[in-house]
Design an enzyme around this catalytic site. Structure first.
Site, PDB file in Angstrom:
ATOM      1  N   LYS A 196       0.835  -1.205   0.000  1.00 39.41           N
ATOM      2  CA  LYS A 196       0.000   0.000   0.000  1.00 39.41           C
ATOM      3  C   LYS A 196       0.874   1.261   0.000  1.00 39.41           C
ATOM      4  O   LYS A 196       0.555   2.246  -0.683  1.00 39.41           O
ATOM      5  CB  LYS A 196      -0.940  -0.016   1.217  1.00 39.41           C
ATOM      6  N   GLN A 240      -3.860  -1.463   9.691  1.00 41.93           N
ATOM      7  CA  GLN A 240      -3.838  -2.788   9.074  1.00 41.93           C
ATOM      8  C   GLN A 240      -4.459  -3.810  10.039  1.00 41.93           C
ATOM      9  O   GLN A 240      -4.111  -3.853  11.211  1.00 41.93           O
ATOM     10  CB  GLN A 240      -2.380  -3.176   8.735  1.00 41.93           C
ATOM     11  N   ASP A 270     -10.308   4.043   4.977  1.00 41.01           N
ATOM     12  CA  ASP A 270     -10.477   2.599   4.800  1.00 41.01           C
ATOM     13  C   ASP A 270     -11.913   2.163   5.136  1.00 41.01           C
ATOM     14  O   ASP A 270     -12.265   0.991   4.956  1.00 41.01           O
ATOM     15  CB  ASP A 270      -9.461   1.870   5.690  1.00 41.01           C
TER      16      ASP A 270
END
Lengths: 282, 282
Positions: free
Chosen positions: B55, B99, B122
């Site tokens: 990413k 994450q 996200d």
């Protein structure tokens, strides 16, 4: 064909309110503080005034104090948000009810989000919607929560069943469907754009009608033996289900009135006392 | 029977990333500040390390800075929440990616909720889930958001169609279904407790497979002409759909890989630049 059994929300809600009153009294005895619901009313819409008064009366009878906050119709979103924030920070208030819908000039979502989730006993915040959706602890929207209590009381386990929710409002259809999904039903959401609604409803083992259209769901739409929950409440005491034809096909059905209706306020009172218990640490 | 058309996520995601890179460059030129994504990694799980590195590389190529925050595996929930709150308050950070999944001792939900909704690129917070569910402005979960972009790119209008989502995770199945509902599909959520999954899937005009079980959905489960979106990604580049049989029945289908997969990071990058633009006021 035999007639459906009736789901009696009047009796169940009475039992819940009685238990809630006992718990409120016990809480007051042990802590010296009675549970307190702040009711916030903007403007003087006659229906809203009546609803708030009714809720306050029901609180009083259950041993729950209420703090009446009445704001003029011209109140701005900013002022309302300020009021709700200070109630959220006030240790003397355990639950907050913002009567809605409000006037068109108010940003209702901004107002709801000013309510602290731990005082959101009406289940209107984003956080409450998400906890309902994810099966996490939190307060539920009152009518959907009441529907789940009715199903439990009649031993209707949603797990593995097909549930069809007709209606997708933020405080009724959507949370009702998400609560059913969290209880392992296979859930379908229908609404005004749904094609051939009848055939979708006929797939359902559990139908929740929550759309506000009188007698939209008819007997021929009901799978024989299905559980029919009518959360509609239209003028003239008419639900979203055509009761007379549906009762001939359903296994269990809620009448209107006396089905879902009384569960809403019972859930509000119960959640207010629960909020107080958590905040008072007992 | 003719074979389905292929939905090409690789090309669409490339176009989105190119547009995002242009916008990032423009933003940097005009404000002197590059968009910045904070990536937060707890522990050293090899897969998570790889994902975060990938990413970050993709950010760099698109002109997005990334701030790497690496915390030891023994980090407590409280410490992680503190880190996320300070990133939420840091004007130099425009988006936050935590994450996950993380180690079992961390309360993931508490961590997610420490991310400010305006930096939740996200789409993991309660607020983002609710805005997706209610069709309000906000950031979307990246894979569901990518699915909606694929449908739009292939002129699949969900309105009035029956959509069946198989899977109900908090960041994939549930938000995908709610986004489809907000776009007026009649949405059914299926999961491990669903009985006769095949017959439910066969009702669908749009199938979203998001359950993580290799080749669970087979050609005979697909209504002829349906749009099949495979968001599954199982070992060996295998999706949740049995592609070889499904391609013979579907109207449009995503391959695995090259369908949904590349859309996720494209959406993350796009939302990071959008967050920066909003926070920089341009």
């Amino acid at each position: 064909m035999s007639q459906a059994g009736l789901i009696d929300g009047t009796s169940l809600s009475r039992r819940i309110v009685e238990d809630t009153a006992k718990r409120a009294a016990d809480l007051s005895d042990r802590t010296g503080t009675a549970p307190c619901l702040a009711t916030v009313l903007v403007g003087e819409d006659p229906a809203s005034v009546t609803y708030v008064r009714m809720k306050r009366n029901r609180c009083r009878k259950a041993g729950i104090e209420s703090r009446q906050v009445e704001l003029p119709a011209a109140t701005t979103t900013e002022e309302l948000v300020g009021t709700l924030r200070s109630l959220s920070n006030d240790p003397g208030v355990h639950g907050i009810l913002l009567q809605h819908p409000m006037g068109g000039h108010i940003d209702e979502r901004a107002a709801f989000e000013a309510i602290a989730p731990e005082k959101d006993v009406d289940g209107v915040t984003f956080a409450s919607f998400a906890t309902m959706s994810f099966g996490l602890p939190g307060f539920v929207s009152c009518t959907p929560g009441g529907i789940m209590r009715l199903l439990d009381a009649y031993d209707v386990d949603p797990s593995g069943k097909r549930a069809v929710v007709v209606g997708r409002s933020a405080i009724l259809g959507k949370p009702a469907g998400m609560l059913l999904l969290a209880r392992d039903a296979t859930v379908t959401f229908c609404h005004s754009r749904t094609r051939d609604l009848s055939s979708v409803v006929r797939e359902a083992d559990i139908v929740v009608a929550a759309v506000g259209r009188p007698r939209l769901i008819r007997g021929e739409d009901i799978k024989p033996g299905a559980v029919v929950i009518d959360a509609g409440y239209n003028p003239g005491n008419v639900g979203d289900v055509d009761f007379d034809s549906a009762v001939e096909r359903a296994g269990l059905i809620t009448p209107v009135p006396g089905g879902v209706g009384p569960m809403t306020i019972a859930t509000l009172l119960e959640q207010t006392v629960e909020a107080a218990a958590r905040q008072l640490g007992v």
